[in-house]
Write a protein that holds these residues in place. Structure first.
Motif, PDB file in Angstrom:
ATOM      1  N   LEU A  87       0.833  -1.203   0.000  1.00 25.91           N
ATOM      2  CA  LEU A  87       0.000   0.000   0.000  1.00 25.91           C
ATOM      3  C   LEU A  87       0.869   1.255   0.000  1.00 25.91           C
ATOM      4  N   ILE A  88       1.969   1.221   0.768  1.00 22.87           N
ATOM      5  CA  ILE A  88       2.884   2.370   0.804  1.00 22.87           C
ATOM      6  C   ILE A  88       3.516   2.592  -0.570  1.00 22.87           C
ATOM      7  N   ASP A  89       3.926   1.515  -1.235  1.00 27.16           N
ATOM      8  CA  ASP A  89       4.482   1.637  -2.591  1.00 27.16           C
ATOM      9  C   ASP A  89       3.440   2.161  -3.571  1.00 27.16           C
ATOM     10  N   HIS A  90       2.199   1.746  -3.367  1.00 30.67           N
ATOM     11  CA  HIS A  90       1.124   2.095  -4.299  1.00 30.67           C
ATOM     12  C   HIS A  90       0.617   3.518  -4.097  1.00 30.67           C
ATOM     13  N   ALA A  91       0.442   3.920  -2.823  1.00 36.14           N
ATOM     14  CA  ALA A  91      -0.216   5.199  -2.546  1.00 36.14           C
ATOM     15  C   ALA A  91       0.627   6.166  -1.733  1.00 36.14           C
ATOM     16  N   GLY A  92       1.751   5.728  -1.197  1.00 34.72           N
ATOM     17  CA  GLY A  92       2.593   6.615  -0.408  1.00 34.72           C
ATOM     18  C   GLY A  92       2.396   6.435   1.088  1.00 34.72           C
ATOM     19  N   LEU A  93       3.360   6.924   1.845  1.00 30.07           N
ATOM     20  CA  LEU A  93       3.309   6.782   3.303  1.00 30.07           C
ATOM     21  C   LEU A  93       2.206   7.633   3.915  1.00 30.07           C
ATOM     22  N   ASP A  94       1.957   8.822   3.370  1.00 27.29           N
ATOM     23  CA  ASP A  94       0.897   9.677   3.902  1.00 27.29           C
ATOM     24  C   ASP A  94      -0.442   8.939   3.942  1.00 27.29           C
ATOM     25  N   SER A  95      -0.782   8.288   2.847  1.00 28.50           N
ATOM     26  CA  SER A  95      -2.067   7.591   2.760  1.00 28.50           C
ATOM     27  C   SER A  95      -2.119   6.409   3.718  1.00 28.50           C
ATOM     28  N   ALA A  96      -1.019   5.654   3.800  1.00 32.36           N
ATOM     29  CA  ALA A  96      -0.995   4.482   4.680  1.00 32.36           C
ATOM     30  C   ALA A  96      -1.117   4.892   6.144  1.00 32.36           C
ATOM     31  N   VAL A  97      -0.433   5.953   6.528  1.00 32.53           N
ATOM     32  CA  VAL A  97      -0.478   6.410   7.922  1.00 32.53           C
ATOM     33  C   VAL A  97      -1.833   7.051   8.224  1.00 32.53           C
ATOM     34  N   TYR A  98      -2.437   7.704   7.241  1.00 30.28           N
ATOM     35  CA  TYR A  98      -3.787   8.255   7.436  1.00 30.28           C
ATOM     36  C   TYR A  98      -4.762   7.135   7.813  1.00 30.28           C
ATOM     37  N   LEU A  99      -4.638   5.987   7.164  1.00 29.08           N
ATOM     38  CA  LEU A  99      -5.498   4.843   7.494  1.00 29.08           C
ATOM     39  C   LEU A  99      -5.240   4.334   8.910  1.00 29.08           C
ATOM     40  N   ARG A 100      -4.028   4.502   9.380  1.00 32.01           N
ATOM     41  CA  ARG A 100      -3.702   4.042  10.730  1.00 32.01           C
ATOM     42  C   ARG A 100      -4.441   4.847  11.793  1.00 32.01           C
ATOM     43  N   ILE A 101      -4.922   6.038  11.460  1.00 29.52           N
ATOM     44  CA  ILE A 101      -5.715   6.817  12.423  1.00 29.52           C
ATOM     45  C   ILE A 101      -6.997   6.055  12.753  1.00 29.52           C
ATOM     46  N   TYR A 102      -7.632   5.459  11.733  1.00 31.17           N
ATOM     47  CA  TYR A 102      -8.848   4.666  11.980  1.00 31.17           C
ATOM     48  C   TYR A 102      -8.521   3.418  12.793  1.00 31.17           C
ATOM     49  N   LEU A 103      -7.399   2.770  12.471  1.00 30.06           N
ATOM     50  CA  LEU A 103      -6.993   1.597  13.253  1.00 30.06           C
ATOM     51  C   LEU A 103      -6.693   1.994  14.699  1.00 30.06           C
ATOM     52  N   LEU A 104      -6.115   3.185  14.878  1.00 33.85           N
ATOM     53  CA  LEU A 104      -5.834   3.677  16.225  1.00 33.85           C
ATOM     54  C   LEU A 104      -7.129   3.813  17.023  1.00 33.85           C
ATOM     55  N   GLY A 105      -8.189   4.291  16.362  1.00 32.33           N
ATOM     56  CA  GLY A 105      -9.482   4.395  17.032  1.00 32.33           C
ATOM     57  C   GLY A 105      -9.995   3.038  17.484  1.00 32.33           C
ATOM     58  N   LEU A 106      -9.843   2.028  16.639  1.00 26.48           N
ATOM     59  CA  LEU A 106     -10.285   0.676  17.006  1.00 26.48           C
ATOM     60  C   LEU A 106      -9.436   0.123  18.151  1.00 26.48           C
ATOM     61  N   LYS A 107      -8.119   0.348  18.097  1.00 30.47           N
ATOM     62  CA  LYS A 107      -7.237  -0.162  19.155  1.00 30.47           C
ATOM     63  C   LYS A 107      -7.553   0.468  20.510  1.00 30.47           C
ATOM     64  N   ILE A 108      -7.937   1.727  20.498  1.00 28.83           N
ATOM     65  CA  ILE A 108      -8.246   2.416  21.760  1.00 28.83           C
ATOM     66  C   ILE A 108      -9.623   2.030  22.285  1.00 28.83           C
ATOM     67  N   PHE A 109     -10.643   2.066  21.420  1.00 29.36           N
ATOM     68  CA  PHE A 109     -12.024   2.007  21.907  1.00 29.36           C
ATOM     69  C   PHE A 109     -12.603   0.600  22.054  1.00 29.36           C
ATOM     70  N   ILE A 110     -12.100  -0.387  21.322  1.00 31.45           N
ATOM     71  CA  ILE A 110     -12.654  -1.744  21.499  1.00 31.45           C
ATOM     72  C   ILE A 110     -12.383  -2.263  22.911  1.00 31.45           C
ATOM     73  N   PRO A 111     -11.129  -2.227  23.419  1.00 32.68           N
ATOM     74  CA  PRO A 111     -10.910  -2.665  24.811  1.00 32.68           C
ATOM     75  C   PRO A 111     -11.644  -1.790  25.828  1.00 32.68           C
ATOM     76  N   ILE A 112     -11.684  -0.464  25.578  1.00 32.80           N
ATOM     77  CA  ILE A 112     -12.386   0.432  26.504  1.00 32.80           C
ATOM     78  C   ILE A 112     -13.873   0.082  26.562  1.00 32.80           C
ATOM     79  N   ALA A 113     -14.478  -0.167  25.390  1.00 31.26           N
ATOM     80  CA  ALA A 113     -15.906  -0.518  25.346  1.00 31.26           C
ATOM     81  C   ALA A 113     -16.151  -1.837  26.069  1.00 31.26           C
ATOM     82  N   PHE A 114     -15.281  -2.808  25.864  1.00 30.65           N
ATOM     83  CA  PHE A 114     -15.436  -4.105  26.534  1.00 30.65           C
ATOM     84  C   PHE A 114     -15.398  -3.933  28.052  1.00 30.65           C
ATOM     85  N   LEU A 115     -14.447  -3.154  28.543  1.00 38.23           N
ATOM     86  CA  LEU A 115     -14.312  -2.920  29.978  1.00 38.23           C
ATOM     87  C   LEU A 115     -15.499  -2.116  30.515  1.00 38.23           C
TER      88      LEU A 115
END
Length: 762
Positions: A87-115
């Motif tokens: 994906l980085i080769d195809h679209a660049g690091l900016d685009s790949a890291v932008y997607l990581r913001i959504y993954l960051l939301g899942l990493k933070i809120f799924i365990p918080i919601a479970f607790l």
């Protein structure tokens, strides 16, 4: 107040809307006639050809393979299949890291919601405080902190959970910051040679009576960076020239169109009218008309170009200075060049695609004044533009609508209509009010004078987030315009403000849930449908497209839109962190948004968006900072809410949380942020040594020669005639200068080379 049933109906409406959008997208994306709208990135890469050129007449426009309609959701797994390195080769690091913001939301809120649902929801639900009160409440309120009696020991559960949520969020943030910083350094180390790695932007070049800006820059860097300086390009004020070039390009396109038209039917010469929009005036031969216009414009461009390059007033006191090595560029970009810290200011040059040329001509001395003006303008925009917020919030109040239009009362009281009004209209109305805001904020950033597209987008994103925090978040909680809030808060002691806002938070959970569903769920489905680009493409294709070049421009997919997309994501982080302890019922809606948005935007980045520039994830410190800000705000508001619940003994323990969070932010800033604003000399030296070993005879000067030429000069002869000549390998005995005070500066240089004729002595 809305009940769980109302929320459920609203959720069903939004889910149905999202499903309709997805179904429409699934059908439209497989139609050959829409191929350029839904897969433009592959066309731009030259890896996809139009299906309209092959097959039977009907199959050119409509997909008659009925099996493909059955697999209408196959785009989802396809979007997830591409690995991140690819994906980085195809679209660049900016685009790949932008997607990581959504993954960051899942990493933070799924365990918080479970607790939260395992611990806090049972603690809240098993009370009968609201049932025994005379207050109007909803089923959602019974799941929130509002259902716990004043002074109850059960609040210790929420205090412990606040600590747990804070520590978890900080842990994930630190881990993600480390990953992204490592990705950035690896990307910069493994990436192919780029002009910006060797180039520095120098501004505030001091005036000199004896030397031009170009001569002064060359002399300064030959003296102070003798072993590493290579070449430079001065910055021109070429706005008038740009408009002439754009006009010539437009006329050339028309000429191409009429020549193509004539080639298909040589029996008739095409004609046009010379009046307004070609609707009136004398009828003339179209090809002759545009040929004459282009010749005239070419002469005007030549005159303007000569005026720009020869007139000292058109040359700005700035230049792009290129070095022989990354190491040399890093030293120059990250050090002070003169004893006077206000002149010879150096910074890393933006990537050539990232340069915003219109602002390069703004004098550096005026930037401070411009930014002060915009600061004042933004203050007034924030506190007056969103006065209608109060009206938007009244839409969520059935009683308010009934008072305004009493004859609609029987209609509004119907269960379905009532749920629709409360669950759908407020979010839509708020979205409409915000539709023009990004354009205004981008114009403000341009006026401030930022010289790169990435800097423009980052500044706009920052202001957009502040605006949303004040007018969408606080405005929705307090109900009223930001100016009314400012007036109210200015009359209160500082310690009372968090208390007032905190008390209001639980009551607004319903509104924010509906906002997440409308803006997040249905908004993401609308994003992938691309209805506006689809309509515009076909309108342009039918009415405006004259040549294949026109068709390519009509297909232009645009970019992610970091200036609006990222602050919008940050609003969901803010809502999730604020309501995690107060009303955990909101968390599943946010998790659905992050998961759905991740799949949607991954698909768009792979198939649609074409990023204009590559900043190597330079925006990540802003992302991190805004999430930390949201965390601190959630802690302060929780303190206010606790104080209203008569849990005074919890205050000292709660005060520790924002202090720890701010300390965590300072630690991360010192540990990881340098990777985003500086380039380590060690990394630069390693990269230089490897390239020198692999390509010892690479002509770097030729590679850099035209990288930072203003676009209006591209394709023409190099107008910067007073740069060093190609014989730079020769070694001069001295660095010569025209200055009367010092005829020459005896500084030996190993590689500075022969000088241009303009540098000969008087």
């Amino acid at each position: 107040m809305a009940s769980l049933g109302d929320i459920g109906l609203s959720a069903a409406i939004n889910l149905l809307s999202a499903f309709v959008f997805l179904l429409a997208f699934a059908i439209l994306r497989i139609q050959p006639i829409n191929d350029r709208v839904y897969f433009p990135k592959w066309y731009m890469k030259g890896l996809r050809s139009s299906p309209l050129h092959t097959g039977a007449f009907v199959s050119k426009f409509v997909n008659i393979d009925f099996k493909s309609y059955v697999r209408f959701l196959n785009w989802m797994p396809a979007a997830l299949q591409m690995p991140e390195p690819e994906l980085i080769d195809h679209a660049g690091l900016d685009s790949a890291v932008y997607l990581r913001i959504y993954l960051l939301g899942l990493k933070i809120f799924i365990p918080i919601a479970f607790l939260a649902f395992s611990v806090m929801v049972p603690v809240n639900w098993t009370n009968r405080t609201l049932e025994r009160s005379n207050l109007t409440f909803s089923s959602i309120d019974k799941l929130s902190m509002s259902n716990i009696p004043l002074g109850s020991n059960r609040f210790w559960t929420h205090l412990v959970m606040a600590y747990a949520f804070t520590f978890w969020t900080c842990y994930i943030l630190k881990r993600e910051y480390h990953i992204v910083a490592t990705m950035r350094l690896h990307f910069l180390a493994s990436e192919k040679r780029r002009p910006d790695q060797f180039t520095v932007l120098v501004r505030n070049v001091p005036p000199d009576a004896d030397e031009s800006v170009s001569e002064l820059v060359e002399h300064f860097f030959l003296v102070n960076h003798p072993d590493h300086y290579l070449t430079h390009k001065v910055v021109y004020d070429a706005k008038e020239l740009s408009s002439l070039v754009a006009k010539k390009k437009k006329n050339q396109n028309w000429l191409d169109y009429y020549q193509l038209k004539y080639s298909r039917n040589k029996s008739v010469r095409p004609t046009k009218k010379t009046g307004f929009l070609g609707l009136c005036g004398n009828k003339v031969d179209a090809m002759d008309f545009y040929t004459t216009e282009i010749e005239k414009l070419s002469k005007d461009i030549e005159l303007e170009r000569e005026k720009v390059t020869k007139n000292p007033k058109s040359i700005m006191p700035a230049a792009f200075v290129s070095f022989r090595t990354r190491w040399g560029a890093a030293v120059c970009a990250q050090t002070q060049q003169s004893r006077n810290p206000t002149i010879w200011l150096t910074e890393w040059a933006p990537e050539p695609r990232d340069v915003y040329w219109d602002n390069m001509a703004i004098p550096y001395v005026s930037l401070s004044i411009r930014r002060l003006i915009i600061l004042v303008a933004f203050f007034f925009l924030t506190f007056f533009f969103m006065i209608p917020i109060a009206f938007v919030q009244s839409l969520a109040n059935i009683e308010g609508i009934e008072r305004a239009v009493p004859f609609l009362k029987p209609f509004i009281e119907m269960n379905f209509i009532k749920s629709l009004v409360q669950g759908f209209l407020p979010g839509i109305a708020l979205k409409l009010f915000l539709i023009f805001l990004p354009t205004i904020l981008m114009l403000m950033s341009k006026f401030e004078g930022f010289i790169s597209l990435s800097a423009l987008e980052r500044r706009s994103a920052s202001r957009y987030y502040i605006f949303q925090f004040i007018n969408v978040f606080l405005g929705s909680i307090i109900t009223g315009s930001a100016f009314e809030q400012l007036d109210t808060f200015s009359r209160l002691p500082a310690n009372e403000i968090p208390k007032i806002v905190g008390v209001s938070i639980p009551m607004k959970a319903t509104f924010f849930i509906t906002y997440i569903m409308v803006d997040g769920w249905a908004g993401c489905a609308g994003e992938i449908l691309r209805l506006k680009p689809l309509i515009f493409f076909h309108l342009k294709n039918f009415f405006l497209v004259k040549t294949e070049k026109d068709r390519e421009e009509a297909m232009d997919p645009g970019t992610i839109g970091f200036n609006t997309g990222e602050p919008q994501i940050q609003l969901y982080f803010l809502l999730g962190l604020v309501y995690a302890v107060v009303t955990p019922f909101l968390l599943p809606y946010i998790i659905v948004f992050f998961g759905f948005a991740y799949v949607v935007y991954r698909h768009q980045i792979i198939n649609v968006y074409n990023q204009e520039y590559e900043s190597a994830a330079a925006f990540w410190p802003d992302v991190h900072g805004r999430i930390v800000f949201a965390l601190v705000i959630s802690q302060i508001l929780l303190m206010g809410l606790f104080s209203s619940k008569e849990v005074a003994n919890s205050t000292p323990l709660l005060i520790v949380l924002p202090i720890l969070t701010i300390w965590f932010h300072i630690f991360c800033k010192g540990r990881y942020e340098p990777a985003f604003i500086r380039h380590p000399l060690q990394e630069a030296m390693v990269k230089d040594t490897l390239e020198l070993t692999k390509e010892p005879n690479f002509n770097l000067k030729e590679f850099l020669q035209n990288a930072y030429i203003h676009p209006v000069f591209k394709g023409d002869e190099d107008v910067d005639s007073d740069v060093m000549s190609e014989g730079w390998e020769q070694e001069p005995a001295v660095v010569q200068t025209k200055r009367q005070s010092r005829r020459n500066t005896p500084v030996p240089s190993k590689h500075s080379g022969s000088l241009s004729p303009s540098h000969s002595l008087h």
